[in-house]
Enzyme design. Structure first.
Site, short mmCIF file in Angstrom:
data_model
loop_
_atom_site.label_atom_id
_atom_site.label_comp_id
_atom_site.label_asym_id
_atom_site.label_seq_id
_atom_site.Cartn_x
_atom_site.Cartn_y
_atom_site.Cartn_z
N SER A 52 36.59 9.52 7.18
CA SER A 52 37.77 8.96 8.09
C SER A 52 39.02 9.03 7.23
CB SER A 52 37.38 7.50 8.53
OG SER A 52 36.18 7.50 9.04
N1 SAM Z 1 32.41 5.81 7.51
C1 SAM Z 1 32.28 7.37 6.96
C2 SAM Z 1 32.92 7.71 5.68
O1 SAM Z 1 33.27 6.67 5.10
O2 SAM Z 1 32.83 8.50 5.12
C3 SAM Z 1 32.90 8.29 7.97
C4 SAM Z 1 31.97 8.45 9.29
S1 SAM Z 1 32.14 9.60 9.94
C5 SAM Z 1 33.71 9.55 10.90
C6 SAM Z 1 31.15 9.31 11.45
C7 SAM Z 1 29.44 9.23 10.84
O3 SAM Z 1 28.76 8.95 12.06
C8 SAM Z 1 28.95 10.70 10.74
O4 SAM Z 1 28.60 10.93 9.35
C9 SAM Z 1 27.68 10.72 11.74
O5 SAM Z 1 26.84 11.57 11.27
C10 SAM Z 1 27.38 9.43 12.06
N2 SAM Z 1 26.70 9.07 13.37
C11 SAM Z 1 26.89 9.55 14.40
N3 SAM Z 1 26.11 8.93 15.48
C12 SAM Z 1 25.06 8.00 14.80
C13 SAM Z 1 24.24 7.32 14.83
N4 SAM Z 1 23.58 7.03 16.09
N5 SAM Z 1 23.58 6.56 13.81
C14 SAM Z 1 24.03 6.76 12.41
N6 SAM Z 1 25.07 7.38 12.33
C15 SAM Z 1 25.69 8.35 13.31
#
Ligand code: SAM
Length: 208
Positions: A52
C-alpha cells in the site's frame, strides 16, 4: 516522505510519525522496486499484489488509534510492511496476526519481518474473510484489501469496544469504513474513497 505526509495532514500523531520513521520500507520491497521505496505510491510485490502507499498506511494507523499491548488482526499481509508499522505502535507487549492468501507472499513477509526483528508479528496463510477465530477477540482489525461488505466473522471477532478499518465497495473503488463495536452494536463511519485490490474469499469477492 514522512514529513510530506505530516505536511498534508495525513500523519497528525507523534506515535504514528515515529512508527513510520522507524520501519525501513525498502526492506519489504523486491530489489527492482527498492529505488522507489520512499515515494508515496503503491508498488508491485509479486503475485499481482501491491504494497500500500505510505499515505494509506498512515491514514489507517491514525484511524485505528493503536495502543501498547493491543492484539491486532490484519487481513492482507502482502509485503509485511503495514504489519511492521502496526507492530511498532502496539510495542513488544502487543501482537499482530496478519493473514495472507498467497503462500509465497506470506513466506517472504515472514522472512523479512523476522530479519527486521519483529518477533511480535505472526503471518498466517488462509482466507482472511473468515478471520482467525483461534486468537479472537481482537482489539483492532485492519483490512488492507477491498471487501464487498463487512464480513460477519470479522465483526464477530472484534472485541467489545474495538475498532476495525476496512475498505468496502466494488472492485473499482471503495469507502474506507471505521467500524466500532459498542454494547454489542456495530457503528460505521465513512472516512472517504480509496482504491484497494480485492479481498478474495468466502466472505469477500469470488476469485475469477
Ligand atoms: N498490507 C500489505 C503491505 O503492507 O504490503 C498490502 C496489502 S495488499 C494491498 C492486499 C493483500 O491482501 C494482497 O497481498 C492479497 O493477496 C491479500 N488478500 C486478498 N484477499 C485475501 C484474503 N481473503 N485473505 C488474506 N489475504 C488476502
Amino acid at each position: 516522505m514522512v514529513a510530506g505526509l505530516r505536511g498534508r495532514g495525513l500523519v497528525f500523531s507523534e506515535r504514528v510519525e515515529e512508527a513510520l520513521l522507524k520501519v525501513p520500507r525498502h526492506l519489504f520491497l523486491p530489489e527492482s522496486a527498492r529505488s522507489q521505496a520512499y515515494r508515496d505510491s503503491p508498488l508491485p510485490i509479486g503475485d499481482g499484489q501491491t504494497i500500500s502507499a505510505p499515505h494509506m498506511v498512515a491514514m489507517m494507523a491514525e484511524a485505528l488509534d493503536l495502543r501498547d499491548g493491543q492484539k491486532v488482526l490484519e487481513i492482507g499481509a502482502g509485503s509485511g510492511y503495514n504489519a511492521a508499522v502496526m507492530a511498532e505502535l502496539v510495542g513488544p507487549q502487543g501482537k499482530i496476526i496478519t493473514m495472507e492468501r498467497h503462500p509465497s507472499l506470506a513466506e517472504k513477509a515472514t522472512k523479512i519481518l523476522l530479519e527486521a526483528g519483529y518477533a511480535n508479528v505472526q503471518v498466517v496463510v488462509g482466507d482472511g474473510s473468515l478471520g482467525h477465530p483461534e486468537q479472537a477477540p481482537y482489539d483492532r482489525i485492519s483490512v488492507t484489501c477491498g471487501a464487498p461488505r463487512v464480513p460477519g466473522p470479522l465483526a464477530e471477532q472484534l472485541r467489545e469496544g474495538g475498532t476495525m478499518v476496512i475498505p468496502v465497495g466494488g472492485l473499482d473503488y471503495q469507502s474506507l469504513l471505521r467500524v466500532r463495536k459498542q454494547s454489542g452494536r456495530i457503528m460505521t463511519e465513512d472516512l472517504g474513497s480509496v482504491v484497494f485490490v480485492p479481498l478474495i474469499g468466502e466472505k469477500g469477492h469470488p476469485s475469477q
